[in-house]
Motif scaffolding. Structure first.
Motif, PDB file in Angstrom:
ATOM      1  N   VAL A 147      92.125 -81.149  -4.692  1.00  0.00           N
ATOM      2  CA  VAL A 147      91.056 -80.636  -3.845  1.00  0.00           C
ATOM      3  C   VAL A 147      91.199 -81.215  -2.444  1.00  0.00           C
ATOM      4  CG1 VAL A 147      88.571 -80.514  -3.481  1.00  0.00           C
ATOM      5  CG2 VAL A 147      89.489 -80.400  -5.812  1.00  0.00           C
ATOM      6  N   ILE A 148      91.283 -80.324  -1.463  1.00  0.00           N
ATOM      7  CA  ILE A 148      91.317 -80.697  -0.046  1.00  0.00           C
ATOM      8  C   ILE A 148      90.022 -80.203   0.568  1.00  0.00           C
ATOM      9  CG2 ILE A 148      92.529 -80.360   2.141  1.00  0.00           C
ATOM     10  CD1 ILE A 148      95.041 -79.723   0.324  1.00  0.00           C
ATOM     11  N   ASP A 149      89.179 -81.108   1.021  1.00  0.00           N
ATOM     12  CA  ASP A 149      87.818 -80.752   1.424  1.00  0.00           C
ATOM     13  C   ASP A 149      87.436 -81.511   2.688  1.00  0.00           C
ATOM     14  OD1 ASP A 149      85.204 -79.860   1.485  1.00  0.00           O
ATOM     15  OD2 ASP A 149      84.618 -80.750  -0.420  1.00  0.00           O
ATOM     16  N   ALA A 150      86.852 -80.782   3.631  1.00  0.00           N
ATOM     17  CA  ALA A 150      86.298 -81.387   4.850  1.00  0.00           C
ATOM     18  C   ALA A 150      87.339 -82.163   5.648  1.00  0.00           C
ATOM     19  CB  ALA A 150      85.105 -82.292   4.518  1.00  0.00           C
ATOM     20  N   VAL A 151      88.551 -81.627   5.735  1.00  0.00           N
ATOM     21  CA  VAL A 151      89.574 -82.243   6.567  1.00  0.00           C
ATOM     22  C   VAL A 151      89.655 -81.502   7.896  1.00  0.00           C
ATOM     23  CG1 VAL A 151      90.877 -82.932   4.531  1.00  0.00           C
ATOM     24  CG2 VAL A 151      91.525 -80.840   5.739  1.00  0.00           C
ATOM     25  N   THR A 152      90.207 -82.169   8.895  1.00  0.00           N
ATOM     26  CA  THR A 152      90.456 -81.567  10.203  1.00  0.00           C
ATOM     27  C   THR A 152      91.908 -81.825  10.581  1.00  0.00           C
ATOM     28  OG1 THR A 152      88.173 -81.879  10.922  1.00  0.00           O
ATOM     29  CG2 THR A 152      89.824 -81.509  12.644  1.00  0.00           C
ATOM     30  N   TYR A 156      92.888 -76.448  -3.991  1.00  0.00           N
ATOM     31  CA  TYR A 156      91.722 -75.952  -3.274  1.00  0.00           C
ATOM     32  C   TYR A 156      91.727 -76.496  -1.855  1.00  0.00           C
ATOM     33  CZ  TYR A 156      89.899 -74.619  -7.851  1.00  0.00           C
ATOM     34  OH  TYR A 156      89.735 -74.053  -9.098  1.00  0.00           O
ATOM     35  N   VAL A 157      91.720 -75.592  -0.871  1.00  0.00           N
ATOM     36  CA  VAL A 157      91.600 -75.974   0.539  1.00  0.00           C
ATOM     37  C   VAL A 157      90.301 -75.362   1.026  1.00  0.00           C
ATOM     38  CG1 VAL A 157      92.673 -75.958   2.803  1.00  0.00           C
ATOM     39  CG2 VAL A 157      94.115 -75.916   0.748  1.00  0.00           C
ATOM     40  N   VAL A 158      89.250 -76.172   1.173  1.00  0.00           N
ATOM     41  CA  VAL A 158      87.911 -75.641   1.417  1.00  0.00           C
ATOM     42  C   VAL A 158      87.199 -76.436   2.512  1.00  0.00           C
ATOM     43  CG1 VAL A 158      87.688 -74.782  -0.950  1.00  0.00           C
ATOM     44  CG2 VAL A 158      86.893 -77.084  -0.409  1.00  0.00           C
ATOM     45  N   GLU A 170      98.755 -70.008  -6.895  1.00  0.00           N
ATOM     46  CA  GLU A 170      97.371 -70.401  -7.173  1.00  0.00           C
ATOM     47  C   GLU A 170      96.839 -71.510  -6.262  1.00  0.00           C
ATOM     48  OE1 GLU A 170      95.943 -72.387 -10.863  1.00  0.00           O
ATOM     49  OE2 GLU A 170      95.134 -70.400 -11.359  1.00  0.00           O
ATOM     50  N   THR A 171      96.774 -71.193  -4.980  1.00  0.00           N
ATOM     51  CA  THR A 171      96.005 -71.994  -4.023  1.00  0.00           C
ATOM     52  C   THR A 171      94.800 -71.178  -3.583  1.00  0.00           C
ATOM     53  OG1 THR A 171      97.853 -73.336  -3.231  1.00  0.00           O
ATOM     54  CG2 THR A 171      96.029 -73.007  -1.707  1.00  0.00           C
ATOM     55  N   PHE A 172      93.654 -71.838  -3.486  1.00  0.00           N
ATOM     56  CA  PHE A 172      92.412 -71.196  -3.077  1.00  0.00           C
ATOM     57  C   PHE A 172      92.051 -71.692  -1.682  1.00  0.00           C
ATOM     58  CE2 PHE A 172      92.545 -71.612  -7.644  1.00  0.00           C
ATOM     59  CZ  PHE A 172      92.142 -70.363  -8.104  1.00  0.00           C
ATOM     60  N   PHE A 230      86.241 -79.627  -9.326  1.00  0.00           N
ATOM     61  CA  PHE A 230      86.671 -78.512  -8.503  1.00  0.00           C
ATOM     62  C   PHE A 230      85.467 -77.850  -7.840  1.00  0.00           C
ATOM     63  CE2 PHE A 230      89.952 -78.689 -11.927  1.00  0.00           C
ATOM     64  CZ  PHE A 230      90.979 -79.170 -11.119  1.00  0.00           C
ATOM     65  N   PRO A 231      85.633 -77.351  -6.616  1.00  0.00           N
ATOM     66  CA  PRO A 231      84.494 -76.778  -5.894  1.00  0.00           C
ATOM     67  C   PRO A 231      84.028 -75.465  -6.510  1.00  0.00           C
ATOM     68  CG  PRO A 231      86.530 -76.457  -4.662  1.00  0.00           C
ATOM     69  CD  PRO A 231      86.876 -77.344  -5.817  1.00  0.00           C
ATOM     70  N   ASP A 232      82.748 -75.179  -6.321  1.00  0.00           N
ATOM     71  CA  ASP A 232      82.172 -73.898  -6.706  1.00  0.00           C
ATOM     72  C   ASP A 232      82.459 -72.908  -5.587  1.00  0.00           C
ATOM     73  OD1 ASP A 232      80.668 -71.707  -7.407  1.00  0.00           O
ATOM     74  OD2 ASP A 232      78.740 -72.751  -7.437  1.00  0.00           O
TER      75      ASP A 232
END
Length: 423
Positions: free
Chosen positions: A196-201, A219-221, A247-249, A412-414
């Protein structure tokens, strides 16, 4: 101080042939430089469950973390600084399972800011780092299990800001990376990645996110990719194992102005795109805001020798791109190959009227060949000359509290709860 004396006693016992005692102790919290002179000293004496707390200061170290379930955490993201001096390879080379790297800044290393690797062979990253390692005897690829990097700023390193190679069940969150001639963030050669990749810049890199042969629940979200040469690219390549990528989201991200020539270049790179699915399979690109790209906003394209298959692009908002949506396989492909576009807010596409020609109806539709012409990749600048980024938000909470062990699999994110971000 008591811990330092105990460590010295254990080392003395080991030096005269007696069993070292550090492995039998209970985990604890230890300070650098209070309890240990260097971070590597602390890691060398660590046992699973230890929290290593680093005080503000500049550290000229390259740390190898080969013990499991250890957390290395800075007390101030902007004041705990690892400076490679354009000489050391990587700030953190992690080969242990369940390791967390948190709340610090790393810069000016010849290779990477932080690398997690399941190869177990550090030499793989010293010289010809792109040669894939051998598989196990049974043909499988060994993975590092469980990793976490959070509230880390990584800039102006010679390859990658954060690099997860042959590693899975990881979380990368609240990371900022800029000034890299390969990519700010790389996840590669893993299956299933469960990452999970989340809230990156990611700003001012050759590529914001590079996902070569990164397959299975990536997951890139909720992230921002801005001012790179290319925003992000899940892609398939033969020079790493486990192709093709699948299968990348990519959901709910701001992807803007990734046509910045004043950035470090990557060899044979692409310039002027937001999201490029390069020969990937079964990727899902939805509800992203994609604006300001010279060539295309979202491209589902061939990447020799791979052609894209079964990718879904839906519900994205695209503005001010050379072409908003592109489907461009190799000349050998004359159908939609299961790739589809629906519900996007866009103006231009290749082929024209792309959502009519390539609907998401689980059918394969015949298509004429699209003639894609990409501009020459501009020269770019030396990564060593890039400006340092501004201060970033430091990690909240009581930093002296040791975290629980990382779970076997991340949460995993919703995706259904993620909407298109505002401009």
């Amino acid at each position: 101080m008591i811990r330092s004396i105990a460590a010295a006693v254990c080392a003395l016992l080991a030096s005269v042939g007696l069993s070292a005692c550090s492995s039998a102790r209970d985990p604890g919290t230890y300070a650098v430089p209070g309890d240990y002179a260097t971070v590597q000293d602390a890691v060398d004496d660590a046992v699973p469950g230890d929290l290593i707390l680093i005080s503000p200061g500049t550290y000229a170290e390259e740390i190898t973390v080969d013990v499991d379930d250890v957390t290395v955490r800075g007390l101030d993201r902007n004041e705990v600084i690892f400076d490679g001096g354009d000489d050391l390879r990587s700030a953190f080379i992690v080969t242990g399972d369940g390791v967390s790297i948190e709340n610090m800044t790393v810069h000016s290393y010849r290779h990477n800011g932080v690398i997690f690797t399941g190869t177990g062979e550090l030499g793989h990253f010293e010289d010809d780092y792109r040669d894939p390692p051998e598989t196990e005897d049974d043909g499988t690829v060994p993975h590092l299990e469980r990793f976490h990097v959070s509230y880390v700023t990584s800039y102006n390193n010679g390859l990658y800001g954060v690099y997860a190679f042959q590693s899975r069940n990881g979380v990368i969150d609240n990371v900022y990376a800029s000034g890299h001639p390969d990519s700010g963030l790389y996840v590669g050669q893993c299956d299933p990645c469960n990452t999970v990749i989340d809230a990156v810049t990611m700003e001012d890199n050759a590529i914001g996110y590079y996902g070569t042969n990164a397959s299975g629940k990536v997951y890139v979200v909720n992230s921002t990719f801005r001012g790179n040469r290319l925003g992000l690219t899940p892609n398939s390549q033969t020079q790493e194992l486990l192709s093709p990528q699948r299968e990348t989201f990519v959901v709910g991200n701001v992807i803007e102005d990734n046509d910045n020539a004043n950035t470090p270049p990557i060899t044979r790179g692409f310039f002027g795109g937001g999201i490029a699915i390069g020969g990937g399979v079964a990727n899902y690109v939805a509800r992203n805001l994609v604006t300001g790209h010279d060539v295309f906003g979202i491209g589902v394209v061939g990447f020799n020798p791979f052609d894209p298959e079964g990718n879904v692009v839906e519900g994205n908002v695209l503005r001010d791109n050379g072409t908003d949506l592109i489907y461009g396989p190799s000349s050998a492909v004359s159908t939609s190959a299961g790739n589809c576009f629906q519900g996007n807010d866009f103006t231009t596409s290749l082929p024209e009227d792309i959502e009519t020609l390539m609907p998401c109806d689980e059918q394969d539709h015949p298509l004429d060949e699209v003639d894609l012409r990409y501009p020459r990749d501009p020269a770019g600048v030396d990564y060593r000359t890039m400006d340092a980024p501004p201060a970033q938000t430091t990690m909240p909470g009581d930093l002296t509290v040791a975290p629980a062990p990382l779970p076997t699999e991340p949460t995993f994110p919703d995706l259904d709860a993620i909407t298109v971000p505002s401009a």
